[in-house]
Design a protein around this motif. Sequence first.
Motif, PDB file in Angstrom:
ATOM      1  N   MET A 368       2.783   3.200  -7.615  1.00  0.00           N
ATOM      2  CA  MET A 368       2.265   2.676  -6.352  1.00  0.00           C
ATOM      3  C   MET A 368       2.647   1.207  -6.215  1.00  0.00           C
ATOM      4  SD  MET A 368      -1.370   4.521  -5.668  1.00  0.00           S
ATOM      5  CE  MET A 368      -2.325   3.555  -6.818  1.00  0.00           C
ATOM      6  N   ASN A 369       3.822   0.983  -5.647  1.00  0.00           N
ATOM      7  CA  ASN A 369       4.310  -0.384  -5.459  1.00  0.00           C
ATOM      8  C   ASN A 369       4.033  -0.844  -4.029  1.00  0.00           C
ATOM      9  OD1 ASN A 369       5.559  -2.850  -5.719  1.00  0.00           O
ATOM     10  ND2 ASN A 369       7.603  -2.037  -5.359  1.00  0.00           N
ATOM     11  N   LEU A 370       2.785  -1.184  -3.785  1.00  0.00           N
ATOM     12  CA  LEU A 370       2.355  -1.800  -2.534  1.00  0.00           C
ATOM     13  C   LEU A 370       1.330  -2.859  -2.952  1.00  0.00           C
ATOM     14  CD1 LEU A 370       2.658  -1.557   0.601  1.00  0.00           C
ATOM     15  CD2 LEU A 370       0.582  -0.174   0.536  1.00  0.00           C
ATOM     16  N   ALA A 372      -0.179  -5.586  -2.225  1.00  0.00           N
ATOM     17  CA  ALA A 372      -1.319  -6.146  -1.489  1.00  0.00           C
ATOM     18  C   ALA A 372      -2.494  -5.181  -1.414  1.00  0.00           C
ATOM     19  CB  ALA A 372      -0.891  -6.562  -0.086  1.00  0.00           C
ATOM     20  N   THR A 373      -2.202  -3.863  -1.345  1.00  0.00           N
ATOM     21  CA  THR A 373      -3.288  -2.911  -1.103  1.00  0.00           C
ATOM     22  C   THR A 373      -3.233  -1.653  -1.957  1.00  0.00           C
ATOM     23  OG1 THR A 373      -2.016  -1.869   0.685  1.00  0.00           O
ATOM     24  CG2 THR A 373      -3.515  -3.666   1.307  1.00  0.00           C
ATOM     25  N   ALA A 374      -2.317  -1.532  -2.885  1.00  0.00           N
ATOM     26  CA  ALA A 374      -2.161  -0.278  -3.640  1.00  0.00           C
ATOM     27  C   ALA A 374      -3.456   0.144  -4.328  1.00  0.00           C
ATOM     28  CB  ALA A 374      -1.036  -0.417  -4.658  1.00  0.00           C
ATOM     29  N   TYR A 375      -4.231  -0.813  -4.832  1.00  0.00           N
ATOM     30  CA  TYR A 375      -5.457  -0.463  -5.560  1.00  0.00           C
ATOM     31  C   TYR A 375      -6.457   0.266  -4.669  1.00  0.00           C
ATOM     32  CZ  TYR A 375      -7.650  -4.531  -3.334  1.00  0.00           C
ATOM     33  OH  TYR A 375      -8.156  -5.432  -2.419  1.00  0.00           O
ATOM     34  N   THR A 376      -6.350   0.081  -3.337  1.00  0.00           N
ATOM     35  CA  THR A 376      -7.284   0.753  -2.431  1.00  0.00           C
ATOM     36  C   THR A 376      -6.967   2.242  -2.275  1.00  0.00           C
ATOM     37  OG1 THR A 376      -5.989   0.290  -0.430  1.00  0.00           O
ATOM     38  CG2 THR A 376      -7.564  -1.401  -1.129  1.00  0.00           C
ATOM     39  N   PHE A 377      -5.834   2.697  -2.813  1.00  0.00           N
ATOM     40  CA  PHE A 377      -5.475   4.117  -2.765  1.00  0.00           C
ATOM     41  C   PHE A 377      -6.083   4.887  -3.940  1.00  0.00           C
ATOM     42  CE2 PHE A 377      -2.669   2.272   0.160  1.00  0.00           C
ATOM     43  CZ  PHE A 377      -1.920   3.214   0.836  1.00  0.00           C
ATOM     44  N   LEU A 378      -6.658   4.183  -4.903  1.00  0.00           N
ATOM     45  CA  LEU A 378      -7.128   4.825  -6.135  1.00  0.00           C
ATOM     46  C   LEU A 378      -8.257   5.838  -5.938  1.00  0.00           C
ATOM     47  CD1 LEU A 378      -6.854   1.760  -8.548  1.00  0.00           C
ATOM     48  CD2 LEU A 378      -5.430   3.820  -8.557  1.00  0.00           C
ATOM     49  N   VAL A 403      -0.774   6.233 -14.321  1.00  0.00           N
ATOM     50  CA  VAL A 403      -0.688   5.581 -13.014  1.00  0.00           C
ATOM     51  C   VAL A 403      -0.166   4.164 -13.224  1.00  0.00           C
ATOM     52  CG1 VAL A 403      -1.970   4.797 -10.993  1.00  0.00           C
ATOM     53  CG2 VAL A 403      -2.583   6.959 -12.090  1.00  0.00           C
ATOM     54  N   HIS A 404       0.801   3.781 -12.411  1.00  0.00           N
ATOM     55  CA  HIS A 404       1.351   2.421 -12.439  1.00  0.00           C
ATOM     56  C   HIS A 404       1.069   1.804 -11.079  1.00  0.00           C
ATOM     57  CE1 HIS A 404       3.558   3.753 -16.045  1.00  0.00           C
ATOM     58  NE2 HIS A 404       3.814   4.857 -15.344  1.00  0.00           N
ATOM     59  N   VAL A 405       0.084   0.912 -11.036  1.00  0.00           N
ATOM     60  CA  VAL A 405      -0.322   0.319  -9.767  1.00  0.00           C
ATOM     61  C   VAL A 405       0.017  -1.169  -9.771  1.00  0.00           C
ATOM     62  CG1 VAL A 405      -2.695   0.040 -10.632  1.00  0.00           C
ATOM     63  CG2 VAL A 405      -2.247  -0.072  -8.176  1.00  0.00           C
ATOM     64  N   TYR A 406       0.645  -1.633  -8.705  1.00  0.00           N
ATOM     65  CA  TYR A 406       1.091  -3.019  -8.610  1.00  0.00           C
ATOM     66  C   TYR A 406       0.090  -3.827  -7.779  1.00  0.00           C
ATOM     67  CZ  TYR A 406       5.477  -1.444 -10.607  1.00  0.00           C
ATOM     68  OH  TYR A 406       6.421  -0.917 -11.464  1.00  0.00           O
ATOM     69  N   GLY A 407      -0.014  -5.104  -8.123  1.00  0.00           N
ATOM     70  CA  GLY A 407      -0.932  -5.976  -7.394  1.00  0.00           C
ATOM     71  C   GLY A 407      -0.609  -7.436  -7.621  1.00  0.00           C
TER      72      GLY A 407
END
Length: 480
Positions: A368-370, A372-378, A403-407
Motif C-alpha cells: 500500500m504505497n499511498l 498520506a493515507t494508506a494506514y486508513t485502509f487497514l 502487509v507493507h504500508v507506507y507513510g
Amino acid sequence: MNSLFRPPIGRHTFGVLDRVLFKKTVDLAAAAVADKKKIASWRQQMEKDKALLVVERLSAVVNHPNPALAEQGSRCILLDPKIRPEVRDTWTPSIHDGVSKREIDIIPYQLKLDYDFWTYEQVMRCLIPPELHDESDGFPVGFNQAGHVAHMNLRSRYLPYKGIIGEVLRDKNPQIRTVINKIAGVGAESEFRTFNYEVLAGEDDLKVEAHENGCAYSFDYAKVYWNSKLEREHRRMSQEVFKPGEVVCDVMAGIGPFAIPAAKRGIFVWANDYNPESYRYLEKNITRNKVDQWVRPFNEDGRIFIRKAVDLVYNASTKGENVAVPIKKPRKTEVQKGRGGGKAARATSPRRTHELVMVPPTISHFVMNLPATAYTFLPYYRGLYAGHENLFEPHTSTKLPMVHVYGFGDKEVGERPRREFCELISAQLGAPISFGTDPETPGCASVSVVRAVSPNQDMFCASFRIPREVAFAPRPTENS
C-alpha cells in the motif's frame, strides 16, 4: 587553485542568464611531449610528482596550442598552477630532467573555459543573490525525473528566479527537455495524487517514456503519479522481498513500478489503482513488458479491492489457473551420455517444453504505497480470511500475508517517529502492532526509512504480518 576554476564574478545581473559572461581564460603551464608514444608515461610521472593539473571534468592531456603542431598530432600535459613556465624554481626534478633531455618542453598554455564547463551550482551562485543562499540546504538542485521531464518543488524565495533555474537545469542535464514546478501539493487538487504545475523551461510535453529496474513505462505525467526517487524501493520489494511463485496484491499500483518488475521474476500480481488514467497506462505497460500472464489489472477503490483480491486469488487457485513457463534447454555438456561414454542416449519420451506454475490459494504480500493515507485502509483487512483458517498455519505451512504500508513521519534520530507510525497502524487495524526489528514476530512491525521527503520529514515502510484476530475475524458487510 580553487579560485582559478570558479566562474567570473562581478559581471552578472542577478536573475539574468547571459552565457557569454561565463567565458574565462586560465593561464597555465603545459608539458609539450616530443614523442607521442611517451604521453602516458609522462602523465603518470607528473601525477606521481603532484605536478599534474587535477580538476574535475577536465582532461589533463590536450592538443598542442600551436595549430600546426596539433595537426601533426602533438599533445601537451596540463600542469598544476603552481608550475610556472618562466619560473624554473617551480619545476619538479622530473621536469628539469625531461627538459634537459629534450623529451618535454614547458610552455605557456591558455585554457579557455565557457558556460558549458561550469556546473549548475556554480552558475546559480552567480545568478541568485547571496542572501538567498542557504548554507544548509544549498540551491534548489533536487528534482524528480520522469523520462525527459524534471519536476521541481521550488521554495517561495526562489520563485522570482524560477525561469533561469529551469533554463540552467535543462542546460546542465542533456536528457532533460522540459522542466516543471509543482504549484500545489500532490493530491491537493486531485484524489489521484496528481498536481498542478507550471512549465519553467522547454515545451509543455508531459507524455514520457521512463525506464526503471529493467522495465519500460509510458505515461502522461500530468495525469498519473510517478516518483523516480522510489526506484531503489521498487527494486528492494520486487527483487528482495517478493519470491517467485507468490501472489502480491498491490492495492495502489499506479502504472506498475512494483508489479511489473515483480512479474518479470515469476510473481503473480493482482494490481489495482483507483485512478482511471493510471489503470489505462498500467494495462499498456503490462503488455509492453510482456507480463500479461502474471499481472491482472483492476480499477477500483482500494478499500473494496483488498477483500475482493483475496476472493479472486482463491477462486483462481481452485480453478487451477496457472502460467506455463518455458523450460530452458539443457546445455550440450549436460546431455546424458550412454554407457561407456559413447553417443548420447536417445530420449524414450518427449522432453517437456513448459513447466506449469500454479496460482497459490493465498496472497503472500499486500503493498500500500499511498503514504498520506494508506494506514486508513487497514480496517478493511478485518475478516480477510474469515472461514479459511485451514489455509494457514498450523493446518499448513503457509503464513498469513505480510502487509507493507507506507507513510510519512518526522525526521528524527531515534525511535519516536517509527513508534508513532505503529500506533497509527494499531488504531486503524484494531490490533496491537508495536515497533520492532523482526516482522515475523507476532504483533511486531519493522519500519524502514524509504527516503527523505523534506528536511523535516521521512517516508517510512512498515511491514508486519496480519494478526490472526484480524484475518479470521467475522468479515464485515460490504459497506462497513
